[in-house]
Motif scaffolding. Sequence first.
Motif, PDB file in Angstrom:
ATOM      1  N   ALA A 245       1.004  -1.475  -0.569  1.00 26.63           N
ATOM      2  CA  ALA A 245      -0.136  -0.001   0.177  1.00 26.63           C
ATOM      3  C   ALA A 245       0.708   1.053   0.437  1.00 26.63           C
ATOM      4  O   ALA A 245       0.580   1.944  -0.645  1.00 26.63           O
ATOM      5  CB  ALA A 245      -0.895   0.118   1.692  1.00 26.63           C
ATOM      6  N   SER A 246       2.288   0.989   0.630  1.00 23.68           N
ATOM      7  CA  SER A 246       3.189   2.082   0.622  1.00 23.68           C
ATOM      8  C   SER A 246       3.841   2.602  -0.959  1.00 23.68           C
ATOM      9  O   SER A 246       3.564   3.668  -1.080  1.00 23.68           O
ATOM     10  CB  SER A 246       4.271   2.153   1.993  1.00 23.68           C
ATOM     11  N   MET A 247       3.737   1.529  -1.257  1.00 21.12           N
ATOM     12  CA  MET A 247       3.966   1.798  -2.814  1.00 21.12           C
ATOM     13  C   MET A 247       3.505   2.368  -3.712  1.00 21.12           C
ATOM     14  O   MET A 247       3.893   3.172  -4.554  1.00 21.12           O
ATOM     15  CB  MET A 247       4.747   0.377  -3.723  1.00 21.12           C
ATOM     16  N   LEU A 248       2.018   1.937  -3.786  1.00 16.01           N
ATOM     17  CA  LEU A 248       0.969   2.853  -3.976  1.00 16.01           C
ATOM     18  C   LEU A 248       1.025   4.017  -4.245  1.00 16.01           C
ATOM     19  O   LEU A 248       0.651   4.894  -5.288  1.00 16.01           O
ATOM     20  CB  LEU A 248      -0.746   1.664  -3.608  1.00 16.01           C
ATOM     21  N   VAL A 249       1.464   4.617  -2.586  1.00 13.56           N
ATOM     22  CA  VAL A 249       0.947   6.427  -2.807  1.00 13.56           C
ATOM     23  C   VAL A 249       2.009   6.916  -3.393  1.00 13.56           C
ATOM     24  O   VAL A 249       2.165   7.736  -4.227  1.00 13.56           O
ATOM     25  CB  VAL A 249       1.466   6.408  -0.775  1.00 13.56           C
ATOM     26  N   ALA A 250       3.382   6.319  -3.453  1.00 11.36           N
ATOM     27  CA  ALA A 250       4.460   6.809  -4.546  1.00 11.36           C
ATOM     28  C   ALA A 250       3.632   6.795  -6.103  1.00 11.36           C
ATOM     29  O   ALA A 250       3.837   7.971  -7.067  1.00 11.36           O
ATOM     30  CB  ALA A 250       5.552   6.550  -4.693  1.00 11.36           C
ATOM     31  N   THR A 386      -2.265   9.980   4.070  1.00  9.40           N
ATOM     32  CA  THR A 386      -2.167   9.127   5.398  1.00  9.40           C
ATOM     33  C   THR A 386      -2.049   6.639   5.618  1.00  9.40           C
ATOM     34  O   THR A 386      -2.526   6.786   4.964  1.00  9.40           O
ATOM     35  CB  THR A 386      -2.920   9.864   6.490  1.00  9.40           C
ATOM     36  N   CYS A 387      -1.497   6.302   6.521  1.00 11.91           N
ATOM     37  CA  CYS A 387      -1.268   6.076   6.922  1.00 11.91           C
ATOM     38  C   CYS A 387      -2.755   4.991   7.738  1.00 11.91           C
ATOM     39  O   CYS A 387      -2.415   4.788   9.316  1.00 11.91           O
ATOM     40  CB  CYS A 387      -0.147   4.876   7.029  1.00 11.91           C
ATOM     41  N   SER A 388      -3.490   5.849   7.522  1.00 11.59           N
ATOM     42  CA  SER A 388      -4.650   5.745   8.204  1.00 11.59           C
ATOM     43  C   SER A 388      -6.185   5.698   7.466  1.00 11.59           C
ATOM     44  O   SER A 388      -6.368   6.466   6.693  1.00 11.59           O
ATOM     45  CB  SER A 388      -4.761   7.242   9.692  1.00 11.59           C
ATOM     46  N   LEU A 389      -7.228   4.527   8.385  1.00 14.08           N
ATOM     47  CA  LEU A 389      -8.625   4.848   7.612  1.00 14.08           C
ATOM     48  C   LEU A 389      -9.940   6.329   8.061  1.00 14.08           C
ATOM     49  O   LEU A 389     -11.016   6.090   7.247  1.00 14.08           O
ATOM     50  CB  LEU A 389      -9.124   4.326   7.112  1.00 14.08           C
ATOM     51  N   ARG A 427      -8.009   3.864  -2.076  1.00 13.54           N
ATOM     52  CA  ARG A 427      -8.169   3.078   0.664  1.00 13.54           C
ATOM     53  C   ARG A 427      -7.681   2.169   0.089  1.00 13.54           C
ATOM     54  O   ARG A 427      -8.310   0.710  -0.712  1.00 13.54           O
ATOM     55  CB  ARG A 427      -9.084   3.386   0.838  1.00 13.54           C
ATOM     56  N   CYS A 428      -6.340   1.648   0.912  1.00 10.73           N
ATOM     57  CA  CYS A 428      -6.381   0.003   1.184  1.00 10.73           C
ATOM     58  C   CYS A 428      -6.997   0.003   1.713  1.00 10.73           C
ATOM     59  O   CYS A 428      -5.913   0.246   3.033  1.00 10.73           O
ATOM     60  CB  CYS A 428      -4.548   0.117   0.746  1.00 10.73           C
ATOM     61  N   ARG A 429      -7.089  -1.301   1.953  1.00 10.13           N
ATOM     62  CA  ARG A 429      -8.093  -1.587   3.085  1.00 10.13           C
ATOM     63  C   ARG A 429      -6.913  -3.320   3.811  1.00 10.13           C
ATOM     64  O   ARG A 429      -7.265  -3.743   2.706  1.00 10.13           O
ATOM     65  CB  ARG A 429      -9.733  -1.656   3.527  1.00 10.13           C
ATOM     66  N   PRO A 430      -6.657  -3.376   4.952  1.00 11.18           N
ATOM     67  CA  PRO A 430      -6.135  -4.715   5.416  1.00 11.18           C
ATOM     68  C   PRO A 430      -7.291  -6.107   5.083  1.00 11.18           C
ATOM     69  O   PRO A 430      -6.299  -6.798   4.742  1.00 11.18           O
ATOM     70  CB  PRO A 430      -6.114  -4.869   6.462  1.00 11.18           C
ATOM     71  N   HIS A 431      -8.272  -5.673   5.266  1.00 13.58           N
ATOM     72  CA  HIS A 431      -9.323  -7.024   4.761  1.00 13.58           C
ATOM     73  C   HIS A 431     -10.108  -7.760   3.768  1.00 13.58           C
ATOM     74  O   HIS A 431     -10.071  -8.513   3.347  1.00 13.58           O
ATOM     75  CB  HIS A 431     -10.523  -6.429   5.959  1.00 13.58           C
ATOM     76  N   GLN A 432      -9.591  -6.515   3.058  1.00 14.55           N
ATOM     77  CA  GLN A 432      -9.764  -6.523   1.491  1.00 14.55           C
ATOM     78  C   GLN A 432      -8.522  -6.903   0.379  1.00 14.55           C
ATOM     79  O   GLN A 432      -8.625  -7.452  -0.323  1.00 14.55           O
ATOM     80  CB  GLN A 432     -10.667  -5.677   1.136  1.00 14.55           C
ATOM     81  N   HIS A 433      -7.718  -5.517   0.605  1.00 15.61           N
ATOM     82  CA  HIS A 433      -6.830  -6.592   0.039  1.00 15.61           C
ATOM     83  C   HIS A 433      -5.320  -6.804   0.465  1.00 15.61           C
ATOM     84  O   HIS A 433      -4.376  -7.382  -0.315  1.00 15.61           O
ATOM     85  CB  HIS A 433      -6.303  -4.806  -0.351  1.00 15.61           C
ATOM     86  N   GLY A 434      -5.087  -7.346   2.054  1.00 15.83           N
ATOM     87  CA  GLY A 434      -3.872  -8.160   2.563  1.00 15.83           C
ATOM     88  C   GLY A 434      -3.334  -6.918   2.449  1.00 15.83           C
ATOM     89  O   GLY A 434      -2.410  -7.702   2.239  1.00 15.83           O
ATOM     90  N   THR A 435      -3.455  -5.274   2.374  1.00 15.01           N
ATOM     91  CA  THR A 435      -2.105  -4.199   2.889  1.00 15.01           C
ATOM     92  C   THR A 435      -2.793  -3.550   3.993  1.00 15.01           C
ATOM     93  O   THR A 435      -3.481  -4.207   4.792  1.00 15.01           O
ATOM     94  CB  THR A 435      -1.961  -3.081   1.244  1.00 15.01           C
ATOM     95  N   ASP A 436      -1.442  -3.144   4.137  1.00  7.68           N
ATOM     96  CA  ASP A 436      -1.790  -2.012   5.108  1.00  7.68           C
ATOM     97  C   ASP A 436      -2.858  -1.223   5.107  1.00  7.68           C
ATOM     98  O   ASP A 436      -3.158  -0.737   3.986  1.00  7.68           O
ATOM     99  CB  ASP A 436      -0.725  -1.676   5.436  1.00  7.68           C
ATOM    100  N   GLY A 437      -3.361  -0.489   6.271  1.00 10.05           N
ATOM    101  CA  GLY A 437      -3.993   0.476   5.768  1.00 10.05           C
ATOM    102  C   GLY A 437      -4.056   1.868   5.314  1.00 10.05           C
ATOM    103  O   GLY A 437      -3.426   2.780   6.238  1.00 10.05           O
ATOM    104  N   PHE A 438      -4.163   2.464   4.358  1.00  6.14           N
ATOM    105  CA  PHE A 438      -3.805   3.201   3.684  1.00  6.14           C
ATOM    106  C   PHE A 438      -4.879   4.197   2.823  1.00  6.14           C
ATOM    107  O   PHE A 438      -5.977   3.251   2.798  1.00  6.14           O
ATOM    108  CB  PHE A 438      -2.227   3.472   3.254  1.00  6.14           C
ATOM    109  N   THR A 439      -5.226   5.571   2.997  1.00  7.37           N
ATOM    110  CA  THR A 439      -5.607   6.331   2.192  1.00  7.37           C
ATOM    111  C   THR A 439      -5.334   7.302   1.214  1.00  7.37           C
ATOM    112  O   THR A 439      -3.918   8.522   2.045  1.00  7.37           O
ATOM    113  CB  THR A 439      -6.803   7.084   3.285  1.00  7.37           C
TER     114      THR A 439
END
Length: 448
Positions: A245-250, A386-389, A427-439
């Motif tokens: 998820a962090s990679m997707l931000v850049a 952010t690394c928050s939802l 919105r990367c959601r841990p329970h849906q994407h298997g990543t950390d939670g990022f918005t």
Amino acid sequence: MTAPSPARVVAARVLERVVSEGAYADLALDGELDRRGLSARDVALATELVYGTLRWQRYLDWILAPHSRRRLDDLDLGPLVLLRMTAYQIAFLERVPAFAAVNDAVTLAGRARKPGVAGFVNAVLRSFSRRGATEREPRPPADLVEALALRCSFPTWLAARWMARYGASEAEALMRALNERPPLALRANTLRVTRDALAARLATEDDIATLPSRYAAEGLVANHGGSPSAWRAFADGAFAIQDEASMLVAQLLDVRPGDTVGDVCAAPGTKTTHLAQLLDNRGRILAFDPQPARLNLVREAAKRLGVTIVETLDGPAEALAPKFPALCDAVLVDAPCSSLGVLRRNPEVKWRRTLEDIVTNAERQHAIVTAAALMVKPGGRLVYATCSLEPEENEDVARRFLGAHPDFALDPPSEFPVALDADGFLRCRPHQHGTDGFTACRLVRCRR
């Protein structure tokens, strides 16, 4: 008396420091491991005990309570840590013999040299270990929010927020996903190696099996094989440790070689160096951070990865951004936040955060993005992440900013590895994407 496992000694020490000193678990654990020189097997066990105990802390207290004549809240920290850590092993680690975990806890309790402590720890844990898996949980509270918060080991206020937002079923899925062990995600340093070549090297040199990540083209997911910083490919700068998820931000910032880019909350440099990769190390990156010690981490990361286009500047965005008006083709605001999306990696955070923190963060975030916007040239892009939802830290901040800056507009990409929500936010959601939670969202400064 047999000496306790060094892994349990380290884990108990780290867990005490997390509570008594407010230490971060990852830094405290790394420090203890560096001093002790444990075997790979003991490193793995110590790591599991620290993170597992912190993830499941509230649940462990709940299932331990019926076996103690004293309220757990009234116990000294030392025995409380030993009870939690040992209950975690009995309840969650099937391969760990219960008697070994209990014996080590009693031995460690005896080192406190306080009368009765070892006997108390022994009595509680012997009673607890006699209960089967189906008998451990007491009767849950009648209140559904409280019951779910206990079973999922989350603060009630946070469980209530997520249940109200997502519904009980999805809130439970999110909390359970945030209690899972996170994958070991690696970002191939494409300035030096392809993803496939890195995978082959890790397999050959360190017997590390990997799979391509699902969303990020430069990402790998590795099996857990000790400390990645000890692998030769790490020392050579062939990869960085970074969640997908962090990679997707850049990637969302959509930089191009030759661009001038601002990274106004740059430390520890993971996204900064990723931006340099995406720029093919051609262009200019202005990396700000208000903490000089953390800014050193940016310099170290850039050096290890062979990045030469990063200029580090010590100071907050509010002070530095006005010095670079309308200079940048793209600016990243990876804002400080509650970190509630990365609880898989920093589980102690959920026991420290409050609703008031989220409100306070939003004011700081607004100030940072407002300052950072000064650096964006007409036609340039700004990504706020952010690394928050939590909405207060994300869409509320973005909408407040857009309301005050009519020269900016949302600029969602038409195609992206993770589908953006209807409002244009990633919105990367841990329970849906298997990543950390990022918005995250991308904005563009309109041309005059």
